[in-house]
Design a protein around this motif. Structure first.
Motif, PDB file in Angstrom:
ATOM      1  N   UNK A  90       0.800  -1.228   0.000  1.00 27.29           N
ATOM      2  CA  UNK A  90       0.000   0.000   0.000  1.00 27.29           C
ATOM      3  C   UNK A  90       0.830   1.273   0.000  1.00 27.29           C
ATOM      4  N   UNK A  91       2.024   1.230   0.570  1.00 24.61           N
ATOM      5  CA  UNK A  91       2.803   2.456   0.755  1.00 24.61           C
ATOM      6  C   UNK A  91       4.238   2.261   0.283  1.00 24.61           C
ATOM      7  N   UNK A  92       4.618   3.045  -0.697  1.00 29.89           N
ATOM      8  CA  UNK A  92       5.981   2.980  -1.217  1.00 29.89           C
ATOM      9  C   UNK A  92       7.006   3.256  -0.123  1.00 29.89           C
ATOM     10  N   UNK A  93       6.667   4.195   0.783  1.00 26.10           N
ATOM     11  CA  UNK A  93       7.606   4.566   1.840  1.00 26.10           C
ATOM     12  C   UNK A  93       7.819   3.449   2.858  1.00 26.10           C
ATOM     13  N   UNK A  94       6.959   2.429   2.833  1.00 25.84           N
ATOM     14  CA  UNK A  94       7.079   1.312   3.778  1.00 25.84           C
ATOM     15  C   UNK A  94       7.875   0.139   3.217  1.00 25.84           C
ATOM     16  N   UNK A  95       8.191   0.164   1.936  1.00 27.73           N
ATOM     17  CA  UNK A  95       8.738  -1.026   1.279  1.00 27.73           C
ATOM     18  C   UNK A  95      10.022  -1.535   1.929  1.00 27.73           C
ATOM     19  N   UNK A  96      10.971  -0.639   2.145  1.00 30.15           N
ATOM     20  CA  UNK A  96      12.265  -1.058   2.695  1.00 30.15           C
ATOM     21  C   UNK A  96      12.100  -1.577   4.117  1.00 30.15           C
ATOM     22  N   UNK A  97      11.370  -0.817   4.963  1.00 37.62           N
ATOM     23  CA  UNK A  97      11.181  -1.230   6.354  1.00 37.62           C
ATOM     24  C   UNK A  97      10.387  -2.532   6.434  1.00 37.62           C
ATOM     25  N   UNK A  98       9.374  -2.675   5.592  1.00 40.54           N
ATOM     26  CA  UNK A  98       8.559  -3.894   5.607  1.00 40.54           C
ATOM     27  C   UNK A  98       9.370  -5.096   5.158  1.00 40.54           C
ATOM     28  N   UNK A  99      10.190  -4.920   4.130  1.00 43.84           N
ATOM     29  CA  UNK A  99      11.039  -6.023   3.655  1.00 43.84           C
ATOM     30  C   UNK A  99      12.000  -6.467   4.748  1.00 43.84           C
ATOM     31  N   UNK A 100      12.574  -5.504   5.475  1.00 45.80           N
ATOM     32  CA  UNK A 100      13.508  -5.832   6.554  1.00 45.80           C
ATOM     33  C   UNK A 100      12.792  -6.594   7.671  1.00 45.80           C
ATOM     34  N   UNK A 101      11.557  -6.180   7.988  1.00 44.32           N
ATOM     35  CA  UNK A 101      10.793  -6.868   9.032  1.00 44.32           C
ATOM     36  C   UNK A 101      10.469  -8.299   8.609  1.00 44.32           C
ATOM     37  N   UNK A 102      10.063  -8.474   7.354  1.00 46.74           N
ATOM     38  CA  UNK A 102       9.741  -9.820   6.856  1.00 46.74           C
ATOM     39  C   UNK A 102      10.983 -10.715   6.839  1.00 46.74           C
ATOM     40  N   UNK A 103      12.099 -10.129   6.471  1.00 46.02           N
ATOM     41  CA  UNK A 103      13.360 -10.889   6.449  1.00 46.02           C
ATOM     42  C   UNK A 103      13.723 -11.374   7.845  1.00 46.02           C
ATOM     43  N   UNK A 104      13.618 -10.462   8.863  1.00 42.10           N
ATOM     44  CA  UNK A 104      14.011 -10.848  10.211  1.00 42.10           C
ATOM     45  C   UNK A 104      12.957 -11.693  10.914  1.00 42.10           C
ATOM     46  N   UNK A 105      11.794 -11.787  10.288  1.00 37.78           N
ATOM     47  CA  UNK A 105      10.809 -12.765  10.747  1.00 37.78           C
ATOM     48  C   UNK A 105      11.079 -14.142  10.119  1.00 37.78           C
ATOM     49  N   UNK A 106      12.171 -14.176   9.309  1.00 42.39           N
ATOM     50  CA  UNK A 106      12.642 -15.395   8.627  1.00 42.39           C
ATOM     51  C   UNK A 106      11.541 -15.954   7.693  1.00 42.39           C
ATOM     52  N   UNK A 107      11.030 -15.054   6.843  1.00 45.00           N
ATOM     53  CA  UNK A 107       9.988 -15.432   5.888  1.00 45.00           C
ATOM     54  C   UNK A 107      10.561 -15.454   4.480  1.00 45.00           C
ATOM     55  N   UNK A 108      10.038 -16.323   3.655  1.00 46.78           N
ATOM     56  CA  UNK A 108      10.451 -16.411   2.260  1.00 46.78           C
ATOM     57  C   UNK A 108       9.860 -15.213   1.477  1.00 46.78           C
ATOM     58  N   UNK A 109      10.496 -14.926   0.364  1.00 49.07           N
ATOM     59  CA  UNK A 109      10.002 -13.876  -0.537  1.00 49.07           C
ATOM     60  C   UNK A 109       9.810 -12.544   0.195  1.00 49.07           C
ATOM     61  N   UNK A 110      10.703 -12.265   1.112  1.00 47.12           N
ATOM     62  CA  UNK A 110      10.552 -11.029   1.898  1.00 47.12           C
ATOM     63  C   UNK A 110      10.777  -9.785   1.052  1.00 47.12           C
ATOM     64  N   UNK A 111      11.494  -9.937  -0.050  1.00 52.73           N
ATOM     65  CA  UNK A 111      11.840  -8.774  -0.853  1.00 52.73           C
ATOM     66  C   UNK A 111      10.987  -8.662  -2.106  1.00 52.73           C
ATOM     67  N   UNK A 112       9.969  -9.478  -2.225  1.00 54.71           N
ATOM     68  CA  UNK A 112       9.154  -9.437  -3.430  1.00 54.71           C
ATOM     69  C   UNK A 112       7.984  -8.486  -3.253  1.00 54.71           C
TER      70      UNK A 112
END
Length: 470
Positions: free
Chosen positions: A448-470
């Motif tokens: 929903x928010x372009x400004x959230x993309x980097x922070x959201x990807x980092x959160x998904x990565x550290x939650x050890x989830x697949x496709x965190x950067x997609x």
């Protein structure tokens, strides 16, 4: 009456004055607010105000209070004040000078009117500075009026340069030091200092060379506690690196000077005074500009700063004061940047007190965002603090707030940053948050928010989830 001609809407001076008067009498607005509201409303309607004198009815009018006419009359007095051949200026003359300056201030103090630009283009600031330099400090009424007028004319880089070229810093500092017991002159003088120092590194430097920091400390230690917001605004203006023309600002060195001589400790003491909300916010902002490094943050804590800030946060929540809550949460985030202060904040029940604040402002994402920012800093490289935060219910706060305010993109981003710090070193926190559906919420924020993309990807990565950067 608003008339339209070839898609250009106009309004008569009489109708404009009537609208301002209506705002004052029917809606209970103060004069400046009434004038601003009228200008904003008409501008939104596409009304051309270029032929309108934007001033307060009853205080000024076209016939005798236009900017140019005021300046012309001031020029006459300036010539008289500067002439050795003319007789001495009488009390009546100074009274009239003050009245003209007050009218000039009423014309130029409303930013949207454009009158300040008209005045400065016609030499208004040069003229007011010249008059200021000739007024005796004993003429309090005229001195207050000239300082107010000067502050309304300093509104951009060009005018701060004029102020600097005319040795404005020394002129104003001489007035402040000679009238240091006169509250109104101090207040109006500080309005000038804050306006002139904003966005101009040379003006900041001049005031620091004139030891304004020592003067401010003297006032803080004086018998009069609880200063006007303009006093605190001076500190903020002097210590903010806002001159884009300068590669390396000196303000961080100035902040260290402020801390070294004791201004930070005095500001902490101010928090215990019965300040108005405006002054409390201004004092908080001033202290935040001083807290530029770990050493100063620790010094503030050692001076009782954390206790004072947490108490102000508690009080602001109890009284429902959002502005004070946001300001002190922002200051606490700054202080929490010091690792030693993190432990102190947690030991003093800071996390639980922040959670209480979040319940008091559960409908305001701007306050929730500031609370999350503090938790983010407290949890950085600290598994113990991250565990403590989860136990206090911070994970539930993130989930509920992100669901409740999907369009609050800044809060959504801050929540993602907080979640990352909560889980990166705490696998048990990952399991709890994932079990409560955090993945779907974060992915929605990312989409929903372009400004959230980097922070959201980092959160998904550290939650050890697949496709965190997609």
């Amino acid at each position: 009456m608003v008339a339209s001609s070839k898609n250009v809407r106009t309004i008569s001076q009489e109708a404009f004055d009537g609208l301002v008067k209506e705002n004052m009498e029917d809606l209970g607005m103060d004069p400046a607010e009434a004038l601003r509201d009228a200008i904003e409303a008409l501008t939104l309607q596409g009304v051309d105000l270029s032929g309108i004198v934007a001033c307060i009815p009853g205080v000024s009018s076209i016939s005798d209070d236009s900017v140019i006419q005021s300046l012309d009359r001031l020029k006459e007095f300036d010539s008289k004040l500067g002439s050795r051949e003319s007789p001495s200026t009488s009390e009546e003359d100074f009274e009239e000078i003050a009245n003209i300056l007050d009218r000039l201030w009423s014309l130029c103090s409303v930013e949207e009117s454009g009158n300040a630009s008209i005045a400065t283009r016609n030499g208004g600031l040069d003229l007011v500075i010249s008059i200021c330099s000739t007024i005796d400090p004993q003429c309090g009424r005229a001195l207050n009026s000239v300082l107010k007028a000067m502050s309304s004319l300093i509104h951009n880089v060009q005018t701060t340069e004029i102020f600097w070229r005319h040795h404005g810093p020394k002129l104003v500092m001489d007035i402040l030091t000679s009238c240091n017991q006169n509250t109104s002159i101090l207040d109006n003088g500080f309005l000038v200092v804050a306006a002139a120092a904003t966005g101009n590194e040379l003006v900041k430097e001049s005031f620091m060379e004139l030891k304004i920091d020592e003067f401010l400390l003297h006032l803080l230690r004086g018998k009069n506690k609880g200063h006007s917001h303009s006093f605190y605004d001076v500190i903020h203006a002097l210590l903010t690196p806002d001159d884009g023309r300068v590669v390396a600002s000196q303000v961080y060195g100035y902040a260290r000077r402020f801390a070294e001589i004791g201004i930070a400790q005095e500001l902490v003491d101010e928090f215990h005074e019965e300040l108005s909300s405006v002054n409390l916010v201004s004092a908080c902002t001033a202290l935040k500009t001083i807290a530029v490094n770990d050493e100063i943050c620790r010094l503030i804590a050692q001076s009782g700063g954390i206790d004072a800030v947490l108490q102000c946060i508690d009080d602001s929540g109890a009284h429902g004061n959002k502005a004070v809550s946001r300001s002190f949460c922002s200051l606490l985030s700054k202080l929490a940047g010091s690792d030693s202060n993190k432990s102190d904040i947690v030991q003093k029940g800071g996390i639980n007190r922040l959670m209480k604040l979040s319940s008091q402002f559960s409908e305001d994402p701007s306050v929730l965002q500031e609370i999350m920012a503090i938790i983010t800093v407290l949890s950085l490289r600290s598994p113990a603090n991250a565990a403590c935060a989860m136990e206090a219910g911070v994970g539930d706060l993130a989930i509920e707030a992100m669901k409740k305010f999907p369009h609050a993109y800044q809060m959504q981003r801050q929540s993602c940053l907080m979640i990352r710090n909560l889980v990166v070193r705490n696998p048990e926190n990952r399991a709890i948050l994932l079990g409560n559906g955090i993945e779907k919420i974060i992915r929605k924020a990312k989409e929903s928010h372009e400004s959230c993309r980097v922070a959201a990807s980092a959160a998904l990565r550290d939650l050890v989830l697949d496709n965190y950067n997609s």
